[in-house]
Design a protein around this motif. Structure first.
Motif, PDB file in Angstrom:
ATOM      1  N   GLU A   1      -3.607   4.360  -1.442  1.00 31.17           N
ATOM      2  CA  GLU A   1      -3.993   3.375  -2.287  1.00 31.17           C
ATOM      3  C   GLU A   1      -3.336   1.842  -2.427  1.00 31.17           C
ATOM      4  OE1 GLU A   1      -3.920   5.218  -6.286  1.00 31.17           O
ATOM      5  OE2 GLU A   1      -5.718   6.347  -5.545  1.00 31.17           O
ATOM      6  N   MET A   2      -3.801   0.766  -2.396  1.00 29.03           N
ATOM      7  CA  MET A   2      -3.209  -0.253  -2.625  1.00 29.03           C
ATOM      8  C   MET A   2      -2.541  -0.290  -4.110  1.00 29.03           C
ATOM      9  SD  MET A   2      -2.869  -3.252  -1.056  1.00 29.03           S
ATOM     10  CE  MET A   2      -4.062  -2.950   0.289  1.00 29.03           C
ATOM     11  N   VAL A   3      -1.252  -0.717  -3.849  1.00 28.47           N
ATOM     12  CA  VAL A   3      -0.236  -0.652  -5.327  1.00 28.47           C
ATOM     13  C   VAL A   3       0.106  -1.808  -5.748  1.00 28.47           C
ATOM     14  CG1 VAL A   3       0.644   1.575  -4.834  1.00 28.47           C
ATOM     15  CG2 VAL A   3       1.673  -0.295  -4.236  1.00 28.47           C
ATOM     16  N   PHE A   4      -0.257  -3.053  -4.938  1.00 28.58           N
ATOM     17  CA  PHE A   4      -0.024  -4.434  -5.156  1.00 28.58           C
ATOM     18  C   PHE A   4      -0.819  -5.336  -4.281  1.00 28.58           C
ATOM     19  CE2 PHE A   4       1.771  -8.569  -4.879  1.00 28.58           C
ATOM     20  CZ  PHE A   4       1.855  -9.091  -6.104  1.00 28.58           C
ATOM     21  N   HIS A   5      -1.436  -6.166  -4.773  1.00 30.73           N
ATOM     22  CA  HIS A   5      -1.984  -7.568  -3.823  1.00 30.73           C
ATOM     23  C   HIS A   5      -1.969  -8.713  -4.501  1.00 30.73           C
ATOM     24  CE1 HIS A   5      -4.960  -9.234  -1.254  1.00 30.73           C
ATOM     25  NE2 HIS A   5      -4.780  -8.157  -0.472  1.00 30.73           N
ATOM     26  N   GLY A   6      -1.380  -9.616  -3.763  1.00 29.18           N
ATOM     27  CA  GLY A   6      -1.031 -10.892  -4.392  1.00 29.18           C
ATOM     28  C   GLY A   6      -2.162 -11.778  -4.505  1.00 29.18           C
ATOM     29  N   ALA A   7      -3.307 -11.326  -3.677  1.00 32.03           N
ATOM     30  CA  ALA A   7      -4.409 -12.428  -3.889  1.00 32.03           C
ATOM     31  C   ALA A   7      -5.407 -11.927  -4.714  1.00 32.03           C
ATOM     32  CB  ALA A   7      -4.980 -12.641  -2.307  1.00 32.03           C
ATOM     33  N   ASN A   8      -5.560 -10.570  -4.861  1.00 31.55           N
ATOM     34  CA  ASN A   8      -6.702  -9.799  -5.462  1.00 31.55           C
ATOM     35  C   ASN A   8      -6.055  -8.549  -5.944  1.00 31.55           C
ATOM     36  OD1 ASN A   8      -9.105  -9.013  -6.052  1.00 31.55           O
ATOM     37  ND2 ASN A   8      -9.965  -9.012  -4.504  1.00 31.55           N
ATOM     38  N   ASP A   9      -6.001  -8.863  -7.449  1.00 36.29           N
ATOM     39  CA  ASP A   9      -5.438  -7.611  -8.046  1.00 36.29           C
ATOM     40  C   ASP A   9      -6.550  -6.563  -8.370  1.00 36.29           C
ATOM     41  OD1 ASP A   9      -6.729  -8.879 -10.285  1.00 36.29           O
ATOM     42  OD2 ASP A   9      -5.309  -9.312 -11.531  1.00 36.29           O
ATOM     43  N   LYS A  10      -7.893  -6.995  -8.106  1.00 31.13           N
ATOM     44  CA  LYS A  10      -8.881  -5.800  -8.277  1.00 31.13           C
ATOM     45  C   LYS A  10      -8.960  -4.995  -7.188  1.00 31.13           C
ATOM     46  CE  LYS A  10     -11.956  -9.038 -10.739  1.00 31.13           C
ATOM     47  NZ  LYS A  10     -13.190 -10.039 -10.642  1.00 31.13           N
ATOM     48  N   LEU A  11      -8.015  -5.131  -6.226  1.00 33.69           N
ATOM     49  CA  LEU A  11      -7.824  -4.176  -5.208  1.00 33.69           C
ATOM     50  C   LEU A  11      -6.806  -3.017  -5.533  1.00 33.69           C
ATOM     51  CD1 LEU A  11      -7.931  -6.349  -1.912  1.00 33.69           C
ATOM     52  CD2 LEU A  11      -9.859  -5.134  -3.001  1.00 33.69           C
ATOM     53  N   VAL A  12      -5.916  -3.396  -6.355  1.00 40.40           N
ATOM     54  CA  VAL A  12      -5.096  -2.355  -6.747  1.00 40.40           C
ATOM     55  C   VAL A  12      -5.467  -1.310  -7.343  1.00 40.40           C
ATOM     56  CG1 VAL A  12      -3.062  -1.926  -8.510  1.00 40.40           C
ATOM     57  CG2 VAL A  12      -3.261  -4.239  -7.297  1.00 40.40           C
ATOM     58  N   GLY A  13      -5.008   0.126  -6.854  1.00 41.56           N
ATOM     59  CA  GLY A  13      -5.515   1.295  -7.213  1.00 41.56           C
ATOM     60  C   GLY A  13      -6.536   1.862  -6.196  1.00 41.56           C
ATOM     61  N   ARG A  14      -7.319   1.113  -5.342  1.00 41.38           N
ATOM     62  CA  ARG A  14      -8.190   1.273  -4.412  1.00 41.38           C
ATOM     63  C   ARG A  14      -7.668   1.699  -3.026  1.00 41.38           C
ATOM     64  NH1 ARG A  14     -12.536  -2.785  -4.378  1.00 41.38           N
ATOM     65  NH2 ARG A  14     -13.573  -1.301  -3.157  1.00 41.38           N
ATOM     66  N   ASN A  15      -8.272   2.872  -2.610  1.00 46.49           N
ATOM     67  CA  ASN A  15      -7.948   3.236  -1.216  1.00 46.49           C
ATOM     68  C   ASN A  15      -8.921   2.510  -0.157  1.00 46.49           C
ATOM     69  OD1 ASN A  15      -8.322   4.788   1.326  1.00 46.49           O
ATOM     70  ND2 ASN A  15      -7.719   6.509   0.428  1.00 46.49           N
ATOM     71  N   LEU A  16      -8.337   1.401   0.624  1.00 48.71           N
ATOM     72  CA  LEU A  16      -9.199   0.518   1.487  1.00 48.71           C
ATOM     73  C   LEU A  16      -9.237   1.230   2.705  1.00 48.71           C
ATOM     74  CD1 LEU A  16      -7.836  -2.621  -0.150  1.00 48.71           C
ATOM     75  CD2 LEU A  16     -10.032  -1.352  -0.745  1.00 48.71           C
TER      76      LEU A  16
ATOM     77  N   GLN B   1       0.614  -1.333   0.012  1.00 47.41           N
ATOM     78  CA  GLN B   1       0.014   0.167  -0.056  1.00 47.41           C
ATOM     79  C   GLN B   1       1.050   1.249   0.118  1.00 47.41           C
ATOM     80  OE1 GLN B   1      -3.319  -0.097   2.787  1.00 47.41           O
ATOM     81  NE2 GLN B   1      -3.039   2.091   3.098  1.00 47.41           N
ATOM     82  N   SER B   2       0.521   2.177  -0.603  1.00 47.77           N
ATOM     83  CA  SER B   2       1.129   3.524  -0.613  1.00 47.77           C
ATOM     84  C   SER B   2       0.789   4.433   0.582  1.00 47.77           C
ATOM     85  CB  SER B   2       0.721   4.390  -1.968  1.00 47.77           C
ATOM     86  OG  SER B   2       1.080   5.679  -1.873  1.00 47.77           O
ATOM     87  N   SER B   3       1.946   4.938   1.290  1.00 46.89           N
ATOM     88  CA  SER B   3       1.561   5.563   2.550  1.00 46.89           C
ATOM     89  C   SER B   3       1.390   6.996   2.092  1.00 46.89           C
ATOM     90  CB  SER B   3       2.992   5.353   3.472  1.00 46.89           C
ATOM     91  OG  SER B   3       3.973   6.196   2.754  1.00 46.89           O
ATOM     92  N   ALA B   4       1.808   7.561   0.963  1.00 45.31           N
ATOM     93  CA  ALA B   4       1.249   8.804   0.698  1.00 45.31           C
ATOM     94  C   ALA B   4      -0.319   8.886   0.154  1.00 45.31           C
ATOM     95  CB  ALA B   4       2.303   9.046  -0.575  1.00 45.31           C
ATOM     96  N   SER B   5      -0.570   7.909  -0.889  1.00 43.94           N
ATOM     97  CA  SER B   5      -2.134   7.928  -1.148  1.00 43.94           C
ATOM     98  C   SER B   5      -3.160   7.207  -0.568  1.00 43.94           C
ATOM     99  CB  SER B   5      -2.076   7.829  -2.969  1.00 43.94           C
ATOM    100  OG  SER B   5      -1.713   6.514  -2.924  1.00 43.94           O
TER     101      SER B   5
END
Length: 150
Positions: free
Chosen positions: A75-90, A69-73
């Motif tokens: 946003e998830m920048v990589f997820h080994g189990a679910n690439d649909k989470l990439v780019g999302r702020n969780l 996860q980016s500490s600046a934005s």
């Protein structure tokens, strides 16, 4: 006396084994985060992300996978189990108990450099809610993490 001692020893052995197994899982998660950071530093983001994505590979096996996860934005920048989470702020994501676990690990990791966070999540094999623990660590402006089911 032997009739009492034998069950006590068996119970002690079982408790010790479960405790050791939990410690082993913690060590695996923590070591995998450290290995992922070292690999990222060595080969760069593009190659590291490709390597982290390989199912059954060194960085993605069984219940252990890298997420970043980016500490600046936030946003998830990589997820080994679910690439649909990439780019999302969780940051607002909650577990079934209402705990904002992403926000908790992000804030704690930013403040302390690393963190352990316990939460509830759906186990991929059983499809039931199960306790999960994740280790996270900062590298530059990224939060690297790996979790496991208790």
């Amino acid at each position: 006396m032997r009739k009492i001692l034998a069950p006590v020893l068996i119970l002690f052995s079982i408790v010790t084994a479960f405790s050791a197994q939990a410690e082993d899982k913690k060590a695996i998660a923590e070591n995998l985060v450290k290995a992922a950071i070292a690999h990222y530093k060595e080969v760069g983001q593009e190659k590291a992300f490709a390597d982290f994505s390989v199912k059954g590979g060194e960085y993605n096996h069984g219940e252990y996978y890298v997420f970043i996860q980016s500490s600046a934005s936030d946003e998830m920048v990589f997820h080994g189990a679910n690439d649909k989470l990439v780019g999302r702020n969780l940051m607002g994501l909650k577990d079934p108990t209402g705990k904002e676990f992403v926000k908790e690990y992000a804030e704690s990791t930013k403040a302390n450099g690393s963190a352990w966070t316990t939460y509830q999540w759906v186990h991929p094999q059983t499809k039931k809610i199960a306790p999960k623990e994740a280790y996270t660590e900062m590298h530059n402006d990224l939060i690297f993490g790996v979790g496991y089911y208790k």
